[in-house]
Design a protein around this motif. Sequence first.
Motif, PDB file in Angstrom:
ATOM      1  N   SER A   1       0.826  -1.206   0.000  1.00 16.70           N
ATOM      2  CA  SER A   1       0.000   0.000   0.000  1.00 16.70           C
ATOM      3  C   SER A   1       0.862   1.259   0.000  1.00 16.70           C
ATOM      4  N   SER A   2       0.247   2.347  -0.431  1.00 18.66           N
ATOM      5  CA  SER A   2       0.933   3.645  -0.381  1.00 18.66           C
ATOM      6  C   SER A   2       1.237   4.048   1.053  1.00 18.66           C
ATOM      7  N   VAL A   3       0.386   3.609   1.989  1.00 21.35           N
ATOM      8  CA  VAL A   3       0.627   3.901   3.407  1.00 21.35           C
ATOM      9  C   VAL A   3       1.903   3.222   3.876  1.00 21.35           C
ATOM     10  N   ALA A   4       2.076   1.935   3.517  1.00 24.14           N
ATOM     11  CA  ALA A   4       3.284   1.213   3.923  1.00 24.14           C
ATOM     12  C   ALA A   4       4.526   1.839   3.303  1.00 24.14           C
ATOM     13  N   LEU A   5       4.437   2.232   2.035  1.00 25.58           N
ATOM     14  CA  LEU A   5       5.577   2.866   1.377  1.00 25.58           C
ATOM     15  C   LEU A   5       5.905   4.219   2.011  1.00 25.58           C
ATOM     16  N   ALA A   6       4.865   4.986   2.346  1.00 30.02           N
ATOM     17  CA  ALA A   6       5.098   6.299   2.966  1.00 30.02           C
ATOM     18  C   ALA A   6       5.748   6.147   4.335  1.00 30.02           C
ATOM     19  N   ARG A   7       5.268   5.190   5.129  1.00 36.76           N
ATOM     20  CA  ARG A   7       5.878   4.959   6.437  1.00 36.76           C
ATOM     21  C   ARG A   7       7.342   4.563   6.282  1.00 36.76           C
ATOM     22  N   ALA A   8       7.634   3.724   5.284  1.00 37.16           N
ATOM     23  CA  ALA A   8       9.014   3.290   5.066  1.00 37.16           C
ATOM     24  C   ALA A   8       9.909   4.467   4.678  1.00 37.16           C
ATOM     25  N   ARG A   9       9.407   5.343   3.823  1.00 34.83           N
ATOM     26  CA  ARG A   9      10.228   6.488   3.395  1.00 34.83           C
ATOM     27  C   ARG A   9      10.462   7.462   4.547  1.00 34.83           C
ATOM     28  N   MET A  10       9.441   7.621   5.421  1.00 35.00           N
ATOM     29  CA  MET A  10       9.560   8.565   6.522  1.00 35.00           C
ATOM     30  C   MET A  10      10.239   7.959   7.748  1.00 35.00           C
ATOM     31  N   GLY A  11      10.325   6.635   7.799  1.00 31.61           N
ATOM     32  CA  GLY A  11      10.850   5.987   8.993  1.00 31.61           C
ATOM     33  C   GLY A  11       9.886   6.065  10.166  1.00 31.61           C
ATOM     34  N   TRP A  12       8.595   6.054   9.868  1.00 26.24           N
ATOM     35  CA  TRP A  12       7.557   6.134  10.894  1.00 26.24           C
ATOM     36  C   TRP A  12       6.945   4.744  11.101  1.00 26.24           C
ATOM     37  N   SER A  13       6.888   4.311  12.329  1.00 27.58           N
ATOM     38  CA  SER A  13       6.218   3.047  12.627  1.00 27.58           C
ATOM     39  C   SER A  13       4.710   3.240  12.522  1.00 27.58           C
ATOM     40  N   SER A  14       3.990   2.125  12.350  1.00 29.24           N
ATOM     41  CA  SER A  14       2.533   2.215  12.266  1.00 29.24           C
ATOM     42  C   SER A  14       1.934   2.718  13.572  1.00 29.24           C
ATOM     43  N   GLU A  15       2.625   2.418  14.711  1.00 32.30           N
ATOM     44  CA  GLU A  15       2.114   2.845  16.008  1.00 32.30           C
ATOM     45  C   GLU A  15       2.300   4.333  16.247  1.00 32.30           C
ATOM     46  N   SER A  16       3.196   4.966  15.488  1.00 34.14           N
ATOM     47  CA  SER A  16       3.537   6.362  15.777  1.00 34.14           C
ATOM     48  C   SER A  16       2.807   7.358  14.903  1.00 34.14           C
ATOM     49  N   CYS A  17       1.948   6.883  13.997  1.00 34.61           N
ATOM     50  CA  CYS A  17       1.282   7.823  13.092  1.00 34.61           C
ATOM     51  C   CYS A  17      -0.164   7.421  12.849  1.00 34.61           C
ATOM     52  N   GLU A  18      -0.940   8.406  12.449  1.00 30.53           N
ATOM     53  CA  GLU A  18      -2.361   8.243  12.134  1.00 30.53           C
ATOM     54  C   GLU A  18      -2.538   8.359  10.630  1.00 30.53           C
ATOM     55  N   VAL A  19      -3.465   7.587  10.063  1.00 26.91           N
ATOM     56  CA  VAL A  19      -3.775   7.673   8.641  1.00 26.91           C
ATOM     57  C   VAL A  19      -5.149   8.314   8.480  1.00 26.91           C
ATOM     58  N   VAL A  20      -5.218   9.379   7.696  1.00 29.00           N
ATOM     59  CA  VAL A  20      -6.471  10.087   7.439  1.00 29.00           C
ATOM     60  C   VAL A  20      -6.689  10.142   5.929  1.00 29.00           C
ATOM     61  N   SER A  21      -7.807   9.628   5.472  1.00 29.94           N
ATOM     62  CA  SER A  21      -8.119   9.656   4.049  1.00 29.94           C
ATOM     63  C   SER A  21      -8.935  10.893   3.700  1.00 29.94           C
ATOM     64  N   LEU A  22      -8.449  11.638   2.716  1.00 33.19           N
ATOM     65  CA  LEU A  22      -9.205  12.766   2.167  1.00 33.19           C
ATOM     66  C   LEU A  22      -9.646  12.469   0.740  1.00 33.19           C
ATOM     67  N   VAL A  23      -9.625  11.189   0.368  1.00 31.18           N
ATOM     68  CA  VAL A  23     -10.048  10.792  -0.969  1.00 31.18           C
ATOM     69  C   VAL A  23     -11.567  10.906  -1.057  1.00 31.18           C
ATOM     70  N   GLY A  24     -12.040  11.909  -1.764  1.00 28.65           N
ATOM     71  CA  GLY A  24     -13.469  12.127  -1.895  1.00 28.65           C
ATOM     72  C   GLY A  24     -14.148  12.539  -0.612  1.00 28.65           C
ATOM     73  N   ARG A  25     -13.388  13.064   0.346  1.00 25.42           N
ATOM     74  CA  ARG A  25     -13.939  13.437   1.648  1.00 25.42           C
ATOM     75  C   ARG A  25     -13.587  14.886   1.964  1.00 25.42           C
ATOM     76  N   PRO A  26     -14.368  15.542   2.831  1.00 25.71           N
ATOM     77  CA  PRO A  26     -14.085  16.941   3.165  1.00 25.71           C
ATOM     78  C   PRO A  26     -12.730  17.082   3.861  1.00 25.71           C
ATOM     79  N   ILE A  27     -11.968  18.089   3.476  1.00 22.46           N
ATOM     80  CA  ILE A  27     -10.644  18.290   4.045  1.00 22.46           C
ATOM     81  C   ILE A  27     -10.704  18.623   5.530  1.00 22.46           C
ATOM     82  N   ASP A  28     -11.838  19.170   5.995  1.00 25.07           N
ATOM     83  CA  ASP A  28     -11.952  19.534   7.408  1.00 25.07           C
ATOM     84  C   ASP A  28     -11.893  18.326   8.337  1.00 25.07           C
ATOM     85  N   ARG A  29     -12.009  17.111   7.808  1.00 23.61           N
ATOM     86  CA  ARG A  29     -11.852  15.908   8.634  1.00 23.61           C
ATOM     87  C   ARG A  29     -10.478  15.868   9.301  1.00 23.61           C
ATOM     88  N   LEU A  30      -9.507  16.534   8.688  1.00 24.75           N
ATOM     89  CA  LEU A  30      -8.148  16.527   9.218  1.00 24.75           C
ATOM     90  C   LEU A  30      -8.049  17.246  10.562  1.00 24.75           C
TER      91      LEU A  30
END
Length: 420
Positions: free
Chosen positions: A109-138
């Motif tokens: 997944s793009s999430v796994a690739l992004a975590r690998a590039r950033m050096g972020w563990s899954s436990e240390s970050c939150e995933v928020v989808s703005l695909v077709g969703r209001p940006i204010d969800r962030l």
Amino acid sequence: MSSSGAPSEIVVVGIGADGWASISPSSQSLVLEASVLWGGSRHLSLVPSVDGQQRVPWPSPLAASLPALLSEYAGRPVVALASGDPLVSGIATTLLEYGAPVRVVPAVSSVALARARMGWSSESCEVVSLVGRPIDRLVLHLAPGRRILVLSSDASTPAAVASLLTSSGWGASTLTVLGDLGSPSESLQSGVASSWSGDSPALNVIAISVSPSVEQRAPASVSKPRPGFGLASWAPGLPDSAYENDGQLTKRDLRASALARLMPAPGQLLWDVGAGAGSIGIEWMRSHPTCHTIAIETDPERAARITRNAHALGVPDLQVVEGRAPSALSGLDAPDAIFIGGGATREGVLETCLAALKPGGRLVVHGVTLETEMLLARAYAAHGGELTRIGVEAAEPIGTFTGWTPARVVTQWALDRAPV
């Protein structure tokens, strides 16, 4: 939709940005041997041509056109292409919602690739989808030191996210835009939200290291809290000044008391009846990203104000029904909890709410008039529950001294409906 109006099986195969070579030999065989292949035009172009294979691009708009596509291929096996992991904000999730028989063969997944590039563990970050969703969800996920991976809709999302962060007091946050992850043209662009500029690729994931702006770190005024920094908590009882209102607002201490008895739980639905500024329903949804609220408000100006407050406080998916209870409650999804902040004495409101409440549901009613208090006393006698009078006093100036100023006393009736 039932699976009878869908293909006999839809095998959704994930494919990376680097194309055909990114998927395993077994997945390649699934795609090459399919008689019908669905996918986006970009994905279909990545696959070697196959004689006799029928290739069908996703229709547009997808949501409106998908039922017809499923019916057209009812009873036939289909293979569909999707980016990365098709269950990470992907087409497989949508197909499953329609009741189609889906089997998923994911790629990285793009999430796994992004975590690998950033050096972020899954436990240390939150995933928020703005695909077709209001940006204010962030907004709901912004807190000092948080790491957030944002799944973007398109090339315009990074600039929009930077603007939102800046306007809500988080302009010092660092953005890293990871473009075309896993492809030969993979790119990385970093900067500070408040000075963000430049173009972004259409396929991107945004990594955010959240930090408040310098001015946000200064002590907050009691009457006007810092727009972002002071609203990071998901606990009930945000400052009253967090809400645009015309005076019809459940105040902070009463709000915390009501929500403690409403007991928000993941995935549950609240009716906020006589919603005023929408504070109860908004804080219900802020307690967990999967909580839902339907706010019922008869006044058009207040209904519009509820929507603005919901967007400003990170829960833009809150549903507002403009109308008068009890008639406006007809046809709504059955609630797990109900708050009545106004209109409890109107004929049929309390009875309708009690009848609609699910087993195991919770009801809280506030009243400030003698008429409402008498109604709640009768309800307490008939149904039990908890009847409380709440008085709050705040220290305020009296000339050159300080004294206690009482707010209007509120009678609160809370009822827990027994589970079946």
